[in-house]
Design a protein around this motif. Structure first.
Motif, PDB file in Angstrom:
ATOM      1  N   PRO A   1       0.849  -1.193   0.000  1.00 51.12           N
ATOM      2  CA  PRO A   1       0.000   0.000   0.000  1.00 51.12           C
ATOM      3  C   PRO A   1       0.886   1.245   0.000  1.00 51.12           C
ATOM      4  N   VAL A   2       0.325   2.360  -0.428  1.00 52.61           N
ATOM      5  CA  VAL A   2       1.120   3.583  -0.602  1.00 52.61           C
ATOM      6  C   VAL A   2       0.581   4.701   0.279  1.00 52.61           C
ATOM      7  N   GLY A   3       1.503   5.371   0.951  1.00 50.68           N
ATOM      8  CA  GLY A   3       1.169   6.574   1.700  1.00 50.68           C
ATOM      9  C   GLY A   3       1.849   7.774   1.084  1.00 50.68           C
ATOM     10  N   THR A   4       1.398   8.954   1.464  1.00 53.86           N
ATOM     11  CA  THR A   4       1.997  10.175   0.935  1.00 53.86           C
ATOM     12  C   THR A   4       1.861  11.306   1.943  1.00 53.86           C
ATOM     13  N   THR A   5       2.796  12.219   1.898  1.00 52.60           N
ATOM     14  CA  THR A   5       2.737  13.413   2.724  1.00 52.60           C
ATOM     15  C   THR A   5       3.477  14.528   2.005  1.00 52.60           C
ATOM     16  N   VAL A   6       3.302  15.755   2.464  1.00 55.28           N
ATOM     17  CA  VAL A   6       3.887  16.923   1.812  1.00 55.28           C
ATOM     18  C   VAL A   6       4.746  17.689   2.802  1.00 55.28           C
ATOM     19  N   LEU A   7       5.941  18.082   2.350  1.00 58.70           N
ATOM     20  CA  LEU A   7       6.833  18.940   3.118  1.00 58.70           C
ATOM     21  C   LEU A   7       6.962  20.289   2.420  1.00 58.70           C
ATOM     22  N   TYR A   8       7.233  21.323   3.202  1.00 57.79           N
ATOM     23  CA  TYR A   8       7.389  22.674   2.651  1.00 57.79           C
ATOM     24  C   TYR A   8       8.704  23.277   3.146  1.00 57.79           C
ATOM     25  N   PRO A   9       9.824  22.799   2.664  1.00 53.74           N
ATOM     26  CA  PRO A   9      11.110  23.273   3.175  1.00 53.74           C
ATOM     27  C   PRO A   9      11.507  24.624   2.576  1.00 53.74           C
ATOM     28  N   THR A  10      12.335  25.342   3.304  1.00 57.46           N
ATOM     29  CA  THR A  10      12.874  26.617   2.842  1.00 57.46           C
ATOM     30  C   THR A  10      14.385  26.566   2.889  1.00 57.46           C
TER      31      THR A  10
ATOM     32  N   SER B   1      18.804  14.629   7.064  1.00 59.62           N
ATOM     33  CA  SER B   1      19.095  15.143   8.405  1.00 59.62           C
ATOM     34  C   SER B   1      17.898  15.687   9.168  1.00 59.62           C
ATOM     35  N   GLU B   2      16.907  16.212   8.477  1.00 62.15           N
ATOM     36  CA  GLU B   2      15.843  16.933   9.171  1.00 62.15           C
ATOM     37  C   GLU B   2      14.482  16.258   9.117  1.00 62.15           C
ATOM     38  N   TRP B   3      14.254  15.385   8.131  1.00 58.71           N
ATOM     39  CA  TRP B   3      12.958  14.711   8.058  1.00 58.71           C
ATOM     40  C   TRP B   3      12.866  13.675   9.171  1.00 58.71           C
TER      41      TRP B   3
ATOM     42  N   GLY C   1      15.302   7.660   8.605  1.00 59.34           N
ATOM     43  CA  GLY C   1      15.746   6.279   8.666  1.00 59.34           C
ATOM     44  C   GLY C   1      15.046   5.378   7.664  1.00 59.34           C
ATOM     45  N   LEU C   2      13.966   5.860   7.086  1.00 60.12           N
ATOM     46  CA  LEU C   2      13.264   5.097   6.061  1.00 60.12           C
ATOM     47  C   LEU C   2      14.105   4.948   4.803  1.00 60.12           C
ATOM     48  N   ILE C   3      15.051   5.878   4.586  1.00 60.03           N
ATOM     49  CA  ILE C   3      15.788   5.971   3.328  1.00 60.03           C
ATOM     50  C   ILE C   3      17.203   5.433   3.469  1.00 60.03           C
ATOM     51  N   ASP C   4      17.621   4.676   2.480  1.00 60.78           N
ATOM     52  CA  ASP C   4      19.024   4.304   2.337  1.00 60.78           C
ATOM     53  C   ASP C   4      19.679   5.383   1.481  1.00 60.78           C
TER      54      ASP C   4
END
Length: 389
Positions: free
Chosen positions: A53-62, A222-224, A228-231
């Motif tokens: 299954p797929v999840g999604t979210t949105v980030l708004y970095p500056t 570093s900030e998300w 740890g989800l990402i290699d």
């Protein structure tokens, strides 16, 4: 180089180029394409092919380290980043495809008036909004859209990759599409569209996008909160049109991106004369054949000294690698004769992109990439099996 605004509502296999990118040779208008039917109702994107299954979210970095390249009054660069990823949650509210305002500005920008302007906001997606991610140390794929287009036009591909076990980061490069909604609700419009005939415009765009990608990679490392989800040793980038050109430009600048895909985008990056060894794949329309209208791939092919492929899809048009053909019926747009059908275009795009990524980020050998396939007769391998002008 020139920016071609859509002069007729035309999509590959349904909807014409809403606004053809300044970074790919424009496709000549087809006389048999145009509004001709009653809109069919909201479109539904095809389900992901993978097991998750797929999840999604949105980030708004500056990015506070540099000003916005298009808004001279903005001292920082604001971005919108949409993440797709595997989740264990199968039920829940599906994420919106885009907002009504984004839909309106995109259709107005493409001069599409065959359906209500909020139509694209009703498109049904497959990802659960803000679902908790599952897994750990998954490969990351960055997606970059065509000029004037939001990254939501690559949602079908993004959802499919997430279902196959990838984390996908789609970047909306602010002021380079008709509409980008920022964290405070403001909608940033296409300021770059005022500069698209300037000399060196394409090179300027891809260098700016490369900076956007490097910033996002820093952020995700570093900030998300789910870093740890990402290699972070397994990163690739793909894009359509100038987004594909940006993939190559990013790889030249940022060694963290191990592999890349350009889907029908004229390239602008300067590849080192001694060659470039990281894996790269061109996937394009029949215009992108050796010696064709766009010579940038011929030039770069000679400098790609590592694993490489150059594929063309018969019947494909510039937007065949995006969601736009899948949305044609909802907009009341009649398919153009002889164009690759929308569902088939989406299937081929998903299949070959996933095969490339599985081989180079998951070390899974893919016979599909070794030569022509009877199951995929539309796909030609250049320069060996594709026609020359």
């Amino acid at each position: 180089m020139r920016h071609l605004l859509a002069v007729a509502a035309r999509l590959a296999a349904g909807l014409a180029v809403l606004a053809a990118s300044a970074c790919s040779a424009p496709t000549p208008p087809r006389a048999d394409a145009g509004p001709s039917a009653t809109p069919t109702g909201p479109a539904t994107l095809p389900a992901p092919a993978g097991p998750h299954p797929v999840g999604t979210t949105v980030l708004y970095p500056t990015d506070t380290s540099r000003p916005d390249p298009w808004d001279l009054d903005a001292g920082t660069r604001q971005l919108k980043v949409t993440l797709w990823y595997p989740t264990e949650r199968r039920d829940g509210r599906r994420a919106p495809y885009m907002t009504p305002t984004e839909s309106e500005l995109l259709l107005k920008g493409g001069r599409i008036a065959s359906a209500p302007y909020d139509t694209l906001s009703k498109t049904r997606t497959n990802a659960v909004k803000d679902a908790a991610p599952s897994g750990r140390k998954l490969p990351l794929v960055v997606l970059s859209p065509g000029f004037t287009k939001p990254v939501s036009t690559l949602t079908s591909l993004a959802e499919d990759l997430a279902g196959r076990g990838y984390v996908v980061a789609g970047i909306d490069h602010t002021h380079e599409s008709h509409a980008t909604t920022l964290s405070d609700g403001r909608v940033a419009e296409c300021l770059a569209c005022d500069s698209d005939t300037d000399p060196g415009f394409g090179a300027r765009v891809v260098q700016g996008r490369a900076a956007d990608v490097s910033f996002v990679l820093d952020l995700l490392a570093s900030e998300w909160k789910h870093s740890g989800l990402i290699d972070h040793s397994r990163i690739a980038m793909a894009g359509q049109s100038i987004g594909g050109a940006a993939a190559l430009a990013t790889m030249v600048k940022d060694p963290r991106v191990r592999a890349g895909i350009d889907m029908d985008g004229t390239t602008y990056a300067r590849i080192p004369k001694n060659g470039f060894t990281r894996p790269f794949m061109f996937v394009g329309t029949p215009q992108h054949v050796p010696g064709g209208r766009d010579t940038s791939w011929d030039r770069d092919w000679k400098l790609l000294t590592g694993w490489k492929r150059w594929l063309t899809l018969s019947g494909a048009e510039h937007q065949s690698f995006t969601d736009l053909p899948l949305l044609a019926g909802s907009l009341g747009i009649r398919p153009a004769t002889g164009v690759l059908p929308a569902a088939r275009g989406a299937e081929l795009t998903r299949t070959y992109v996933a095969a490339f990524l599985d081989q180079h980020l998951k070390s899974q050998r893919q016979p599909l990439l070794e030569g022509p396939s009877s199951r995929h007769p539309e796909v030609a391998f250049c320069p060996a099996t594709c026609a020359t002008p």
